[in-house]
Design an enzyme around this catalytic site. Structure first.
Site, PDB file in Angstrom:
ATOM      1  N   ASN A 227     -63.806 -43.580  39.838  1.00  0.00           N
ATOM      2  CA  ASN A 227     -62.438 -43.984  39.012  1.00  0.00           C
ATOM      3  C   ASN A 227     -61.573 -44.720  39.885  1.00  0.00           C
ATOM      4  O   ASN A 227     -60.707 -45.772  39.668  1.00  0.00           O
ATOM      5  CB  ASN A 227     -61.773 -43.118  38.261  1.00  0.00           C
ATOM      6  CG  ASN A 227     -61.334 -41.623  39.430  1.00  0.00           C
ATOM      7  OD1 ASN A 227     -61.604 -41.883  40.526  1.00  0.00           O
ATOM      8  ND2 ASN A 227     -60.193 -40.786  38.581  1.00  0.00           N
TER       9      ASN A 227
ATOM     10  N   LYS B 143     -70.417 -40.591  51.230  1.00  0.00           N
ATOM     11  CA  LYS B 143     -71.720 -40.792  49.390  1.00  0.00           C
ATOM     12  C   LYS B 143     -70.802 -41.034  48.196  1.00  0.00           C
ATOM     13  O   LYS B 143     -70.073 -40.326  47.953  1.00  0.00           O
ATOM     14  CB  LYS B 143     -72.393 -39.564  49.286  1.00  0.00           C
ATOM     15  CG  LYS B 143     -73.598 -40.202  48.398  1.00  0.00           C
ATOM     16  CD  LYS B 143     -73.965 -39.177  47.485  1.00  0.00           C
ATOM     17  CE  LYS B 143     -72.930 -39.151  46.869  1.00  0.00           C
ATOM     18  NZ  LYS B 143     -72.065 -39.998  45.191  1.00  0.00           N
TER      19      LYS B 143
ATOM     20  N   GLU C  75     -72.407 -42.545  42.383  1.00  0.00           N
ATOM     21  CA  GLU C  75     -73.429 -43.360  42.265  1.00  0.00           C
ATOM     22  C   GLU C  75     -73.169 -44.748  41.277  1.00  0.00           C
ATOM     23  O   GLU C  75     -74.005 -46.021  41.070  1.00  0.00           O
ATOM     24  CB  GLU C  75     -74.614 -42.739  41.034  1.00  0.00           C
ATOM     25  CG  GLU C  75     -74.857 -41.735  41.769  1.00  0.00           C
ATOM     26  CD  GLU C  75     -74.394 -41.016  42.362  1.00  0.00           C
ATOM     27  OE1 GLU C  75     -73.682 -40.399  41.798  1.00  0.00           O
ATOM     28  OE2 GLU C  75     -73.646 -40.971  43.831  1.00  0.00           O
TER      29      GLU C  75
ATOM     30  N   GLY D 292     -63.771 -34.666  42.464  1.00  0.00           N
ATOM     31  CA  GLY D 292     -64.862 -34.926  41.813  1.00  0.00           C
ATOM     32  C   GLY D 292     -64.327 -34.184  40.490  1.00  0.00           C
ATOM     33  O   GLY D 292     -63.170 -33.699  40.784  1.00  0.00           O
ATOM     34  N   SER D 293     -64.791 -33.695  39.497  1.00  0.00           N
ATOM     35  CA  SER D 293     -65.315 -32.341  39.608  1.00  0.00           C
ATOM     36  C   SER D 293     -65.160 -31.544  39.674  1.00  0.00           C
ATOM     37  O   SER D 293     -65.654 -30.883  40.473  1.00  0.00           O
ATOM     38  CB  SER D 293     -66.352 -33.256  37.903  1.00  0.00           C
ATOM     39  OG  SER D 293     -67.086 -33.130  38.272  1.00  0.00           O
TER      40      SER D 293
ATOM     41  N   GLU E 175     -60.700 -32.257  45.588  1.00  0.00           N
ATOM     42  CA  GLU E 175     -59.769 -32.982  45.045  1.00  0.00           C
ATOM     43  C   GLU E 175     -60.587 -33.200  43.868  1.00  0.00           C
ATOM     44  O   GLU E 175     -60.458 -33.759  43.611  1.00  0.00           O
ATOM     45  CB  GLU E 175     -59.084 -33.624  45.904  1.00  0.00           C
ATOM     46  CG  GLU E 175     -58.493 -33.980  46.801  1.00  0.00           C
ATOM     47  CD  GLU E 175     -56.835 -33.895  47.016  1.00  0.00           C
ATOM     48  OE1 GLU E 175     -56.658 -33.771  45.893  1.00  0.00           O
ATOM     49  OE2 GLU E 175     -56.548 -33.296  47.873  1.00  0.00           O
ATOM     50  N   LEU E 176     -59.750 -31.566  42.850  1.00  0.00           N
ATOM     51  CA  LEU E 176     -61.058 -31.481  41.225  1.00  0.00           C
ATOM     52  C   LEU E 176     -60.153 -32.247  40.520  1.00  0.00           C
ATOM     53  O   LEU E 176     -58.974 -32.461  40.698  1.00  0.00           O
ATOM     54  CB  LEU E 176     -61.683 -30.145  41.524  1.00  0.00           C
ATOM     55  CG  LEU E 176     -62.327 -29.535  42.255  1.00  0.00           C
ATOM     56  CD1 LEU E 176     -62.478 -28.721  43.180  1.00  0.00           C
ATOM     57  CD2 LEU E 176     -62.937 -30.584  43.341  1.00  0.00           C
TER      58      LEU E 176
ATOM     59  N   CYS F  80     -57.059 -38.540  37.890  1.00  0.00           N
ATOM     60  CA  CYS F  80     -57.104 -36.955  37.124  1.00  0.00           C
ATOM     61  C   CYS F  80     -56.007 -36.900  36.962  1.00  0.00           C
ATOM     62  O   CYS F  80     -55.747 -35.124  36.751  1.00  0.00           O
ATOM     63  CB  CYS F  80     -57.941 -36.546  38.825  1.00  0.00           C
ATOM     64  SG  CYS F  80     -56.777 -37.082  40.094  1.00  0.00           S
TER      65      CYS F  80
ATOM     66  N   GLU G 293     -60.579 -31.589  30.571  1.00  0.00           N
ATOM     67  CA  GLU G 293     -60.235 -32.615  30.788  1.00  0.00           C
ATOM     68  C   GLU G 293     -60.417 -33.917  29.958  1.00  0.00           C
ATOM     69  O   GLU G 293     -61.914 -34.395  29.977  1.00  0.00           O
ATOM     70  CB  GLU G 293     -60.184 -32.612  31.950  1.00  0.00           C
ATOM     71  CG  GLU G 293     -60.359 -34.025  32.643  1.00  0.00           C
ATOM     72  CD  GLU G 293     -60.543 -34.688  34.074  1.00  0.00           C
ATOM     73  OE1 GLU G 293     -61.425 -34.017  34.684  1.00  0.00           O
ATOM     74  OE2 GLU G 293     -59.830 -34.673  35.117  1.00  0.00           O
TER      75      GLU G 293
HETATM   76  P1  NAD Z   1     -68.376 -35.885  39.184  1.00  0.00           P
HETATM   77  O1  NAD Z   1     -67.739 -34.791  39.824  1.00  0.00           O
HETATM   78  O2  NAD Z   1     -69.570 -36.201  38.597  1.00  0.00           O
HETATM   79  O3  NAD Z   1     -68.813 -37.061  40.835  1.00  0.00           O
HETATM   80  C1  NAD Z   1     -68.086 -37.118  42.508  1.00  0.00           C
HETATM   81  C2  NAD Z   1     -69.125 -37.169  42.898  1.00  0.00           C
HETATM   82  O4  NAD Z   1     -70.150 -35.651  43.338  1.00  0.00           O
HETATM   83  C3  NAD Z   1     -69.970 -38.686  43.048  1.00  0.00           C
HETATM   84  O5  NAD Z   1     -69.868 -38.535  44.653  1.00  0.00           O
HETATM   85  C4  NAD Z   1     -71.185 -37.812  42.922  1.00  0.00           C
HETATM   86  O6  NAD Z   1     -71.875 -38.722  43.115  1.00  0.00           O
HETATM   87  C5  NAD Z   1     -70.942 -36.338  43.059  1.00  0.00           C
HETATM   88  N1  NAD Z   1     -71.895 -35.100  42.831  1.00  0.00           N
HETATM   89  C6  NAD Z   1     -72.440 -35.897  41.267  1.00  0.00           C
HETATM   90  N2  NAD Z   1     -73.263 -34.960  41.249  1.00  0.00           N
HETATM   91  C7  NAD Z   1     -73.496 -34.081  41.411  1.00  0.00           C
HETATM   92  C8  NAD Z   1     -74.293 -32.942  42.364  1.00  0.00           C
HETATM   93  N3  NAD Z   1     -75.015 -32.263  40.656  1.00  0.00           N
HETATM   94  N4  NAD Z   1     -74.166 -32.707  43.341  1.00  0.00           N
HETATM   95  C9  NAD Z   1     -74.064 -33.156  44.861  1.00  0.00           C
HETATM   96  N5  NAD Z   1     -72.531 -33.902  44.602  1.00  0.00           N
HETATM   97  C10 NAD Z   1     -72.957 -34.780  42.681  1.00  0.00           C
HETATM   98  O7  NAD Z   1     -66.976 -36.445  38.907  1.00  0.00           O
HETATM   99  P2  NAD Z   1     -66.694 -38.173  38.529  1.00  0.00           P
HETATM  100  O8  NAD Z   1     -66.597 -38.738  37.084  1.00  0.00           O
HETATM  101  O9  NAD Z   1     -66.814 -39.634  39.348  1.00  0.00           O
HETATM  102  O10 NAD Z   1     -65.060 -38.175  38.557  1.00  0.00           O
HETATM  103  C11 NAD Z   1     -64.973 -38.066  37.360  1.00  0.00           C
HETATM  104  C12 NAD Z   1     -63.574 -36.639  37.889  1.00  0.00           C
HETATM  105  O11 NAD Z   1     -63.474 -36.423  39.446  1.00  0.00           O
HETATM  106  C13 NAD Z   1     -62.214 -36.467  37.028  1.00  0.00           C
HETATM  107  O12 NAD Z   1     -62.693 -34.481  37.335  1.00  0.00           O
HETATM  108  C14 NAD Z   1     -61.641 -36.475  37.822  1.00  0.00           C
HETATM  109  O13 NAD Z   1     -60.630 -35.588  37.588  1.00  0.00           O
HETATM  110  C15 NAD Z   1     -61.874 -35.998  39.401  1.00  0.00           C
HETATM  111  N6  NAD Z   1     -61.019 -36.472  39.762  1.00  0.00           N
HETATM  112  C16 NAD Z   1     -59.970 -35.480  40.761  1.00  0.00           C
HETATM  113  C17 NAD Z   1     -59.160 -36.090  41.531  1.00  0.00           C
HETATM  114  C18 NAD Z   1     -58.066 -35.715  42.481  1.00  0.00           C
HETATM  115  O14 NAD Z   1     -56.904 -36.369  43.495  1.00  0.00           O
HETATM  116  N7  NAD Z   1     -57.879 -34.379  42.200  1.00  0.00           N
HETATM  117  C19 NAD Z   1     -59.143 -37.978  41.968  1.00  0.00           C
HETATM  118  C20 NAD Z   1     -59.648 -38.868  41.197  1.00  0.00           C
HETATM  119  C21 NAD Z   1     -60.704 -37.930  40.665  1.00  0.00           C
END
Ligand code: NAD
Length: 477
Positions: free
Chosen positions: A150, A173, A176, A226-227, A248-249, A282, A381
């Site tokens: 994002n 990393k 994607e 990430g998530s 940071e989820l 997020c 979310e």
């Molecule tokens: P995501 O969790 O799908 O991806 C985040 C990262 O994890 C990416 O680099 C991705 O390649 C990696 N990833 C994905 N699947 C994986 C797996 N099976 N094993 C290991 N790594 C894996 O998140 P997204 O869709 O890119 O972003 C959205 C999420 O991120 C939302 O939940 C959002 O709230 C969160 N987010 C949190 C913050 C914060 O600061 N708290 C900021 C921005 C986004």
């Protein structure tokens, strides 16, 4: 436009041994670049480089690390226009937001440039006059960092800047969907003089890459934005090696609009914040809990403002919000709306793909009311342009709803009596609250959540601590 699309390992740009994958422009669904898939051999080289780079970098004086961070920040600002265009091309946000995001990245580098010079320790008198204890903060070691789709510039920037300030190397990393911004940032860092091996960037299959990186003894810390689901996976992997972690989820931020709030001003602020980056933030306000005293006026103004928004390609003049980042994200948003609609929610505006946009992952800014607790949009979310609005009569019940989710990232309170608003803010189970505004993410403030939203902070004087270990020496003096 041309994009950096190779792996950065030990200061060299390499083709990965795996099958390359396409990065799509979310506003057209067309490929804009092919990016490499790292193999085990590529990852092994990246880890070796990070081990060497970590030693080199930790030996650089903090003052010199600081100077380099400042240089990187200056280069980012100089090139914000070109670099912001990369952000927009791969992520879909408006060009103004893309450029703004690069500037935010520069602000993080500047902030951490200062922090690098303030890694203090302390001296504690010993139990006897001939001894003393010295406490210092040392770089934690090579970091494996994972960033989401994002904010493809600002989120890698705040990890890279903090790690470099602390004296750590990194294998990064990026997501994607949006790896091109991070690759461009790495190139900029190298051009500014960052030694080889300090920052390495790999792309490819996330599950595979994370298992190799986190499983390696070289990596001493994991940092994920990430998530929640991916956070749990990485924490489980890291547990095997007892790795430090910053998580940071995701969140599901409640907004409490109190009985004495100005409903029109609150609704306007809500729309401006809610649909930024098409709701993919997020800390996006994602559950509006509105007092019955101001509910009708709030909802009417929210719908009026939402309907005025211009949805279109980020590069088109006049666009105020772009597409979602991917087909997957749009499908998730559609499912949440269909679930709510199917259970009796009212869709006051939106609730469909953007008319007149046959390609691109567009979805109309949507306002939902008449919600019941069984509707998924109130607990999952949304990470998209959805504004669910719930009317409340009893403030305690509203606070219970606000706190009734597993996550606890951000919350917002709107009211005229600021002391009362602050009292309500204090009752929200979240890591960050903003009163009468939506401003939270600032380099000088500790950004982070509680509960399933994770732990650790980015920014503020707390941010650098996540990349430092405490060493205590008890010695004769
Ligand atoms: P995501 O969790 O799908 O991806 C985040 C990262 O994890 C990416 O680099 C991705 O390649 C990696 N990833 C994905 N699947 C994986 C797996 N099976 N094993 C290991 N790594 C894996 O998140 P997204 O869709 O890119 O972003 C959205 C999420 O991120 C939302 O939940 C959002 O709230 C969160 N987010 C949190 C913050 C914060 O600061 N708290 C900021 C921005 C986004």
């Amino acid at each position: 436009m041309t994009y950096r699309n190779q792996l950065l390992v030990d200061g060299e740009w390499l083709d990965g041994g795996g099958t390359p994958f396409a990065v799509l422009d979310p506003s057209t669904e067309r490929p804009i670049a092919e990016v490499q898939t790292a193999t085990d051999d590529d990852l092994r080289r990246a880890l070796e480089a990070a081990a060497r780079g970590g030693k080199t970098w930790a030996a650089v004086a903090p003052w010199d690390r600081s100077l380099l961070l400042r240089e990187i920040a200056a280069r980012m600002r100089d090139r914000a226009g070109d670099l912001g265009a990369i952000v927009t091309a791969e992520q879909g946000k408006t060009l103004a937001e893309g450029i703004g995001e690069v500037r935010v990245g520069a602000d993080y580098f500047d902030w951490y440039a200062d922090e690098a010079r303030r890694i203090y320790g302390r001296v504690v008198p010993g139990r006897t006059a001939d001894r003393r204890m010295t406490i210092t903060h040392e770089p934690v070691g090579p970091v494996a960092a994972f960033t989401p789709n994002n904010f493809p510039w600002a989120l890698p920037a705040r990890k890279v800047a903090a790690a470099l300030a602390a004296g750590c190397s990194m294998v990064l990393k990026p997501a994607e969907d949006t790896p091109l911004s991070a690759l461009a940032m790495a190139e900029l860092c190298q051009d500014a003089g960052l030694p080889a091996g300090v920052l390495n960037v790999v792309t490819g299959d996330p599950a595979h890459i994370s298992s190799v990186l986190v499983g390696s003894p070289v990596i001493r810390k994991i940092s994920l934005t990430g998530s929640v689901a991916v956070g749990k996976l990485l924490l489980a992997l890291g547990a095997q090696g007892v790795k430090r972690a910053s998580m940071e989820l995701g969140g599901h931020s409640p907004v409490l609009v109190l009985a004495d709030a100005d409903p029109v001003a609150a609704a306007r602020a809500a729309v401006a914040s809610k649909f930024r980056n098409c709701g993919q933030v997020c800390v996006s306000p994602s559950r509006f809990l509105v007092s019955a005293a101001v509910y009708d006026e709030f909802v009417a103004e929210m719908v009026r403002q939402t309907e005025k928004l211009v949805v279109g390609p980020g590069t088109e003049a006049g666009s105020e919000t772009g597409p979602l980042v991917s087909a997957r994200r749009r499908a998730a948003v559609e499912e949440l709306v269909e679930d709510a609609r199917g259970k009796g929610a009212k869709v006051l505006t939106g609730g469909e793909r953007t008319p007149g946009r046959p390609s691109g992952y567009y979805y109309q800014p949507t306002v939902l009311t008449d919600l019941t607790p069984d509707m998924r949009v109130l607990t999952e979310e949304p990470f998209g342009p959805l504004a669910p609005v719930v009317r409340f009569d009893d403030l305690d019940e509203a606070i219970e709803i606000a706190n009734g989710v597993e996550v606890g990232l951000a919350g917002y309170v709107f009211g005229t009596d600021v002391l009362e608003a602050e009292r309500v803010a204090a009752r929200l189970d979240v890591g960050m609250v903003s009163v009468n505004s939506y401003l939270l993410a600032l380099p000088e403030a500790p950004f982070g959540g509680i509960k399933h939203s994770g732990y650790g902070h980015e920014g503020g004087s707390e941010g650098i601590l996540d990349y430092l270990s405490v060493r205590y020496v008890n010695a004769p003096c």
